[in-house]
Design an enzyme around this catalytic site. Structure first.
Site, short mmCIF file in Angstrom:
data_model
loop_
_atom_site.label_atom_id
_atom_site.label_comp_id
_atom_site.label_asym_id
_atom_site.label_seq_id
_atom_site.Cartn_x
_atom_site.Cartn_y
_atom_site.Cartn_z
N LYS A 207 0.91 -1.18 -0.01
CA LYS A 207 -0.06 -0.06 -0.15
C LYS A 207 0.65 1.17 -0.02
O LYS A 207 1.92 1.41 0.72
CB LYS A 207 -1.00 0.00 1.11
N SER A 208 0.40 2.19 -0.67
CA SER A 208 1.04 3.44 -0.84
C SER A 208 1.44 4.18 0.47
O SER A 208 2.23 4.70 0.71
CB SER A 208 0.65 4.49 -1.99
N ALA B 92 4.65 3.00 1.71
CA ALA B 92 5.56 2.85 0.78
C ALA B 92 5.92 4.62 0.88
O ALA B 92 7.17 4.86 1.06
CB ALA B 92 5.33 2.93 -0.68
N THR C 223 2.94 -15.00 4.08
CA THR C 223 4.03 -14.64 4.73
C THR C 223 4.45 -13.18 4.30
O THR C 223 4.50 -12.94 2.89
CB THR C 223 5.25 -15.43 5.02
N LEU C 224 4.23 -12.11 4.82
CA LEU C 224 4.52 -10.68 4.48
C LEU C 224 5.97 -10.34 4.84
O LEU C 224 6.27 -10.67 5.83
CB LEU C 224 3.64 -9.60 5.15
N GLU C 225 6.61 -9.56 4.06
CA GLU C 225 7.98 -9.31 4.16
C GLU C 225 8.03 -7.72 4.12
O GLU C 225 7.59 -7.10 3.34
CB GLU C 225 8.95 -9.64 3.14
N GLN D 197 -2.29 -4.80 -1.34
CA GLN D 197 -3.28 -5.18 -2.11
C GLN D 197 -3.07 -6.39 -3.14
O GLN D 197 -2.08 -6.48 -3.73
CB GLN D 197 -3.87 -4.05 -3.04
N TYR E 82 0.67 -25.30 -8.20
CA TYR E 82 1.75 -25.09 -7.00
C TYR E 82 1.48 -26.50 -5.93
O TYR E 82 2.50 -27.04 -5.87
CB TYR E 82 1.24 -24.01 -6.06
#
Length: 188
Positions: A111-112, A115, A135-137, A156, A170
């Site tokens: 999301k901006s 950022a 998993t978010l980095e 998003q 996968y």
């Protein structure tokens, strides 16, 4: 390959459990306070960060090796927010569990709001028939501590439906990150 609309995202989530829990609207406020939005948007879904974080530490002075990752490189935190040290990194997971259809690939963009604060969110595509918590980095590119809020929007997800179903998904490949239930560390 075409991008999918809010109507498609709602239908796939409500009828097939593609996103769980699912928010059919865009939520911008909680308890009378503005929050970083989450939920369904025109052509995507804004995902939330759960309250489970792993923050990089140099206490053990180990080398970061993706083929032989040492869990001691992280400190685990469960809280309403996460403070990422300057020029550092953290992992988290989504509130939402995803089940991606065989003919769909996603792209996820930070999301901006984050950022614009120097916080970069990275997530690889969700491949056909992948499922799990994401998993978010998070990278804090600033010389100052940075805050991530649990329960609020962080990125998003855009959904793309292929004109042709893939030959190997996968799930078919027994992907190593299939069925993640929490923050998942690197696997070789």
């Amino acid at each position: 390959m075409s991008i999918k609309s809010d109507k498609w995202i709602r239908r796939m989530s409500e009828e097939f459990g593609m996103i769980d829990p699912f928010e059919p609207n865009q939520i911008k406020e909680a308890d009378g306070q503005r929050i970083i939005s989450y939920g369904t948007s025109s052509y995507g879904y804004d995902i939330r960060c759960a309250n489970e974080f792993k923050i990089f530490t140099n206490i053990n002075s180990t080398i970061v090796d993706p083929k032989n990752f040492d869990p001691k490189n992280f400190v685990t935190v469960e809280d309403d927010c996460c403070i990422i040290p300057p020029n550092s990194f953290a992992l988290a997971r989504t509130v939402e569990y995803f089940r991606i259809p065989r003919n769909v690939l996603t792209v996820c963009l930070g999301k901006s709001t984050y950022a614009r604060c120097g916080i970069i969110v990275n997530v690889t595509p969700f491949e056909p028939e992948w499922e799990g918590y994401v998993t978010l980095e998070f990278s804090n590119t600033t010389p100052l501590p940075a805050k991530i809020y649990a329960g609020e929007g962080v990125a998003q997800v855009l959904f793309f439906e292929s004109d042709e179903v893939c030959e190997t998904s996968y799930k078919d490949r027994n992907g190593k990150y299939m069925g993640q239930t929490g923050v998942t560390l690197p696997k070789a």
